[in-house]
Design a protein around this motif. Structure first.
Motif, PDB file in Angstrom:
ATOM      1  N   TRP A 234     -12.319   7.584   0.604  1.00 23.52           N
ATOM      2  CA  TRP A 234     -10.833   7.485   0.687  1.00 23.52           C
ATOM      3  C   TRP A 234     -10.364   6.525  -0.290  1.00 23.52           C
ATOM      4  CZ3 TRP A 234      -7.530  10.030   2.906  1.00 23.52           C
ATOM      5  CH2 TRP A 234      -6.127   9.744   3.335  1.00 23.52           C
ATOM      6  N   PRO A 235      -9.404   6.600  -1.233  1.00 25.08           N
ATOM      7  CA  PRO A 235      -8.976   5.668  -2.205  1.00 25.08           C
ATOM      8  C   PRO A 235      -8.157   4.704  -1.637  1.00 25.08           C
ATOM      9  CG  PRO A 235      -7.829   8.022  -2.400  1.00 25.08           C
ATOM     10  CD  PRO A 235      -8.779   8.069  -1.360  1.00 25.08           C
ATOM     11  N   ALA A 236      -8.461   4.018  -0.957  1.00 26.87           N
ATOM     12  CA  ALA A 236      -7.598   2.805  -0.355  1.00 26.87           C
ATOM     13  C   ALA A 236      -6.809   2.033  -1.362  1.00 26.87           C
ATOM     14  CB  ALA A 236      -8.268   1.817   0.494  1.00 26.87           C
ATOM     15  N   ASP A 237      -7.499   1.962  -2.444  1.00 27.42           N
ATOM     16  CA  ASP A 237      -7.038   0.985  -3.624  1.00 27.42           C
ATOM     17  C   ASP A 237      -5.673   1.640  -4.193  1.00 27.42           C
ATOM     18  OD1 ASP A 237      -8.530   2.634  -4.708  1.00 27.42           O
ATOM     19  OD2 ASP A 237      -8.930   1.276  -6.311  1.00 27.42           O
ATOM     20  N   GLN A 238      -5.557   2.743  -4.122  1.00 31.62           N
ATOM     21  CA  GLN A 238      -4.412   3.551  -4.768  1.00 31.62           C
ATOM     22  C   GLN A 238      -3.407   3.710  -3.519  1.00 31.62           C
ATOM     23  OE1 GLN A 238      -5.347   6.429  -7.639  1.00 31.62           O
ATOM     24  NE2 GLN A 238      -7.601   5.691  -7.532  1.00 31.62           N
ATOM     25  N   LEU A 239      -3.349   3.417  -2.360  1.00 35.45           N
ATOM     26  CA  LEU A 239      -2.589   4.073  -1.210  1.00 35.45           C
ATOM     27  C   LEU A 239      -1.939   2.847  -0.736  1.00 35.45           C
ATOM     28  CD1 LEU A 239      -5.201   6.513   0.336  1.00 35.45           C
ATOM     29  CD2 LEU A 239      -3.490   7.094  -1.345  1.00 35.45           C
ATOM     30  N   THR A 240      -0.922   3.202  -0.187  1.00 33.74           N
ATOM     31  CA  THR A 240      -0.147   2.101   0.979  1.00 33.74           C
ATOM     32  C   THR A 240       0.075   2.559   2.272  1.00 33.74           C
ATOM     33  OG1 THR A 240       1.158   1.171  -0.858  1.00 33.74           O
ATOM     34  CG2 THR A 240       2.100   1.078   1.210  1.00 33.74           C
ATOM     35  N   GLU A 241      -0.399   1.579   3.063  1.00 35.35           N
ATOM     36  CA  GLU A 241      -0.460   2.159   4.561  1.00 35.35           C
ATOM     37  C   GLU A 241       1.085   2.339   5.144  1.00 35.35           C
ATOM     38  OE1 GLU A 241      -2.131   0.462   8.816  1.00 35.35           O
ATOM     39  OE2 GLU A 241      -3.030   0.100   6.939  1.00 35.35           O
ATOM     40  N   VAL A 242       1.244   2.975   5.794  1.00 28.04           N
ATOM     41  CA  VAL A 242       2.552   3.518   6.390  1.00 28.04           C
ATOM     42  C   VAL A 242       2.468   3.890   7.667  1.00 28.04           C
ATOM     43  CG1 VAL A 242       4.532   5.084   6.162  1.00 28.04           C
ATOM     44  CG2 VAL A 242       3.213   4.298   4.044  1.00 28.04           C
ATOM     45  N   THR A 243       3.689   3.388   8.529  1.00 30.43           N
ATOM     46  CA  THR A 243       3.527   3.892  10.047  1.00 30.43           C
ATOM     47  C   THR A 243       4.588   4.793  10.159  1.00 30.43           C
ATOM     48  OG1 THR A 243       4.737   2.225  10.754  1.00 30.43           O
ATOM     49  CG2 THR A 243       2.453   1.793  10.853  1.00 30.43           C
ATOM     50  N   VAL A 244       4.270   6.032  10.821  1.00 32.82           N
ATOM     51  CA  VAL A 244       5.327   7.149  11.089  1.00 32.82           C
ATOM     52  C   VAL A 244       5.361   7.073  12.541  1.00 32.82           C
ATOM     53  CG1 VAL A 244       6.021   9.328  10.853  1.00 32.82           C
ATOM     54  CG2 VAL A 244       4.711   8.188   9.054  1.00 32.82           C
ATOM     55  N   GLU A 245       6.349   6.656  12.977  1.00 27.03           N
ATOM     56  CA  GLU A 245       6.614   6.715  14.462  1.00 27.03           C
ATOM     57  C   GLU A 245       5.553   5.961  15.268  1.00 27.03           C
ATOM     58  OE1 GLU A 245       9.340   7.462  15.899  1.00 27.03           O
ATOM     59  OE2 GLU A 245      10.341   9.234  14.483  1.00 27.03           O
ATOM     60  N   GLY A 246       5.177   5.151  14.650  1.00 27.48           N
ATOM     61  CA  GLY A 246       3.887   4.225  15.233  1.00 27.48           C
ATOM     62  C   GLY A 246       2.576   4.610  14.849  1.00 27.48           C
ATOM     63  N   ARG A 247       2.443   5.822  14.182  1.00 27.66           N
ATOM     64  CA  ARG A 247       1.224   6.562  13.715  1.00 27.66           C
ATOM     65  C   ARG A 247       0.701   5.971  12.421  1.00 27.66           C
ATOM     66  NH1 ARG A 247      -0.123  10.996  10.623  1.00 27.66           N
ATOM     67  NH2 ARG A 247       1.977  11.322  10.354  1.00 27.66           N
ATOM     68  N   ARG A 248      -0.555   5.505  12.214  1.00 28.85           N
ATOM     69  CA  ARG A 248      -0.974   4.949  11.038  1.00 28.85           C
ATOM     70  C   ARG A 248      -1.116   6.148  10.108  1.00 28.85           C
ATOM     71  NH1 ARG A 248      -6.708   1.750  10.457  1.00 28.85           N
ATOM     72  NH2 ARG A 248      -6.401   0.551   8.533  1.00 28.85           N
ATOM     73  N   ALA A 249      -0.668   5.949   8.832  1.00 21.76           N
ATOM     74  CA  ALA A 249      -0.871   7.097   7.787  1.00 21.76           C
ATOM     75  C   ALA A 249      -0.800   6.364   6.458  1.00 21.76           C
ATOM     76  CB  ALA A 249       0.173   7.981   7.730  1.00 21.76           C
ATOM     77  N   TRP A 250      -0.838   6.918   5.222  1.00 22.88           N
ATOM     78  CA  TRP A 250      -1.024   6.466   3.862  1.00 22.88           C
ATOM     79  C   TRP A 250      -0.305   7.475   3.094  1.00 22.88           C
ATOM     80  CZ3 TRP A 250      -4.616   6.285   7.301  1.00 22.88           C
ATOM     81  CH2 TRP A 250      -5.337   4.999   7.700  1.00 22.88           C
ATOM     82  N   LEU A 251      -0.095   6.953   1.982  1.00 24.44           N
ATOM     83  CA  LEU A 251       0.811   7.506   0.902  1.00 24.44           C
ATOM     84  C   LEU A 251       0.443   6.755  -0.446  1.00 24.44           C
ATOM     85  CD1 LEU A 251       3.268   9.531   0.994  1.00 24.44           C
ATOM     86  CD2 LEU A 251       4.750   7.653   0.548  1.00 24.44           C
ATOM     87  N   PRO A 252       0.354   7.423  -1.449  1.00 23.00           N
ATOM     88  CA  PRO A 252       0.218   7.026  -2.952  1.00 23.00           C
ATOM     89  C   PRO A 252       1.024   5.848  -2.947  1.00 23.00           C
ATOM     90  CG  PRO A 252       0.016   9.549  -3.172  1.00 23.00           C
ATOM     91  CD  PRO A 252       0.413   8.974  -1.657  1.00 23.00           C
ATOM     92  N   THR A 253       0.420   4.705  -3.688  1.00 23.89           N
ATOM     93  CA  THR A 253       1.496   3.501  -3.715  1.00 23.89           C
ATOM     94  C   THR A 253       2.786   3.888  -4.742  1.00 23.89           C
ATOM     95  OG1 THR A 253      -0.204   2.014  -3.603  1.00 23.89           O
ATOM     96  CG2 THR A 253       1.687   1.094  -4.520  1.00 23.89           C
ATOM     97  N   ASP A 254       2.578   4.626  -5.841  1.00 25.47           N
ATOM     98  CA  ASP A 254       3.862   4.926  -6.675  1.00 25.47           C
ATOM     99  C   ASP A 254       4.710   5.924  -5.747  1.00 25.47           C
ATOM    100  OD1 ASP A 254       2.202   7.285  -6.693  1.00 25.47           O
ATOM    101  OD2 ASP A 254       1.622   7.092  -8.830  1.00 25.47           O
ATOM    102  N   ALA A 255       4.364   6.565  -4.729  1.00 26.40           N
ATOM    103  CA  ALA A 255       5.374   7.428  -4.175  1.00 26.40           C
ATOM    104  C   ALA A 255       6.205   6.709  -2.873  1.00 26.40           C
ATOM    105  CB  ALA A 255       4.544   8.424  -3.361  1.00 26.40           C
ATOM    106  N   VAL A 256       5.598   5.466  -2.651  1.00 25.35           N
ATOM    107  CA  VAL A 256       6.455   4.602  -1.588  1.00 25.35           C
ATOM    108  C   VAL A 256       8.084   4.619  -1.596  1.00 25.35           C
ATOM    109  CG1 VAL A 256       6.645   2.474  -0.498  1.00 25.35           C
ATOM    110  CG2 VAL A 256       4.470   3.556  -0.679  1.00 25.35           C
ATOM    111  N   LYS A 257       8.466   4.373  -2.934  1.00 26.37           N
ATOM    112  CA  LYS A 257       9.858   4.258  -3.214  1.00 26.37           C
ATOM    113  C   LYS A 257      10.574   5.497  -2.955  1.00 26.37           C
ATOM    114  CE  LYS A 257      12.971   3.151  -6.941  1.00 26.37           C
ATOM    115  NZ  LYS A 257      13.229   2.636  -8.366  1.00 26.37           N
ATOM    116  N   ALA A 258      10.015   6.523  -3.356  1.00 23.57           N
ATOM    117  CA  ALA A 258      10.711   7.933  -2.810  1.00 23.57           C
ATOM    118  C   ALA A 258      10.677   8.333  -1.394  1.00 23.57           C
ATOM    119  CB  ALA A 258       9.826   9.329  -3.627  1.00 23.57           C
ATOM    120  N   LEU A 259       9.824   7.872  -0.640  1.00 20.00           N
ATOM    121  CA  LEU A 259       9.560   7.804   0.626  1.00 20.00           C
ATOM    122  C   LEU A 259      10.857   7.100   1.442  1.00 20.00           C
ATOM    123  CD1 LEU A 259       8.470   8.780   3.616  1.00 20.00           C
ATOM    124  CD2 LEU A 259       7.134   6.588   3.098  1.00 20.00           C
TER     125      LEU A 259
END
Length: 365
Positions: A234-259
């Motif tokens: 798991w490439p944790a250093d390239q990901l940002t943790e996100v919660t979706v309705e309380g569920r733990r998930a991840w997204l590429p850090t450079d995609a967080v702005k688009a989210l």
């Protein structure tokens, strides 16, 4: 920590998957080809592409190969050298998980060796276009007996389908046609069989970029592997943790702005069975209602999904009459006022274009 609700996550996916606004780019230039487009039934890949671009869905820069989960996907020819390394198992445990089958309980224990010997058998057999059945017969003779099983219907011993399809790309094989007259052929200038996995991080990031926020569980299911194997890389250093309705998930850090900036699309889209949108493994996010989930993802014969304003609002099936008219039957999950029906009828023309027929009619159930 980034917190979003389900609607925000859906809006992000629809946009990332190219379904928010139809492009004019040729298929191979669409970002979705980074992930690949599964061909579930004849013409379904063309429908998926036409939902995203107004260009001709045919593109000679694309090729059909067995890719994720051993399923036939359209990919860019130029991407095969990297893709074959990304899809190669990361470990024996990963390989065994991908080919797990009650047909070959001993063969699955071979791990990566099962992939290696099957890929080499393909390269020894397929030098020109050949019927799929003939390839199966010849490949089956060249692999360990533990990878084959007795087929009651034809009285022969065959290699297990999940093994050979998972190894097909490494074996330099393309899927030229499917169905009763299915043909396989050698990939022109095929990349060599990998010695080890390279690029699993890129593969994980691609999945998350299109079908995130998600986690190792969803990526593992998408590849036919296990959560434990995905956690190990798991490439944790390239990901940002996100919660979706309380569920733990991840997204590429450079995609967080688009989210964060995503907003629901407007309009209608017909997406085919096993469209990239429907490949996400967190089905509760895509379709919260369990009864509706059973309509979208069936044990056999999945329908397509009707997308309205970025939400899956029903299912559809198609029938071609004499190659002149396409008849679409839409089963909506709720009421459809007249303006909505007109919008859906107009979008049906895009399905007709994808299937190369001049006209389409829509029946609402």
């Amino acid at each position: 920590m980034v917190n979003v609700d389900r609607a925000q996550a859906m809006a992000y996916r629809v946009a990332a998957l190219g379904l928010a606004e139809r492009s004019s780019a040729r298929p191979a230039d669409l970002p979705i080809l980074d992930l690949g487009v599964q061909e579930y039934t004849p013409g379904s890949a063309e429908v998926a592409l036409s939902a995203r671009t107004s260009a001709d869905p045919a593109d000679n820069r694309l090729i059909t190969v067995w890719a994720a989960r051993g399923a036939p996907h359209r990919h860019r020819r130029a991407d095969l050298a990297a893709l074959v390394k990304q899809l190669w198992p990361i470990s024996d445990a990963d390989a065994s998980a991908r080919i797990k089958s009650g047909q070959i309980p001993e063969g699955m224990k071979l791990g990566i060796e099962a992939f290696r010997v099957t890929a080499e058998a393909f390269r020894a057999v397929v030098h020109e276009p050949m019927p799929r059945g003939e390839v199966s017969t010849q490949v089956s003779k060249r692999v360990p007996r533990s990878l084959t099983y007795d087929c009651r219907s034809c009285g022969a011993r065959h290699i297990a389908g999940n093994v050979w399809q998972h190894a097909g790309l490494a074996g330099g094989v393309e899927v030229q046609s499917r169905g009763r007259d299915a043909m396989l052929g050698p990939i022109p200038d095929a990349p060599p069989r990998p010695a080890a996995n390279e690029g699993i991080t890129d593969l994980i990031l691609v999945y998350l970029r299109f079908l995130g926020p998600a986690g190792p569980l969803e990526v593992g299911k998408y590849l036919g592997s296990s959560t434990a194997e995905m956690k190990s890389v798991w490439p944790a250093d390239q990901l940002t943790e996100v919660t979706v309705e309380g569920r733990r998930a991840w997204l590429p850090t450079d995609a967080v702005k688009a989210l964060k900036s995503a907003s629901p699309q407007t309009g209608a889209r017909f997406v085919p069975p096993m469209d990239p949108l429907l490949q996400a493994r967190d089905r509760d996010l895509l379709v919260p209602d369990r009864a509706q989930q059973k309509e979208v993802w069936r044990i056999l014969g999945n329908p397509g999904a009707l997308l309205l304003d970025g939400e899956i609002a029903g299912v559809w099936r198609a029938k071609i009459s004499g190659r002149k008219r396409l008849a679409l039957t839409v089963t909506a999950f709720g009421s459809l006022p007249a303006p909505r029906r007109k919008q859906i009828e107009n979008e049906a023309a895009e399905v007709a274009r994808a299937r190369d027929v001049p006209d389409a009619t829509v029946t609402f159930e």
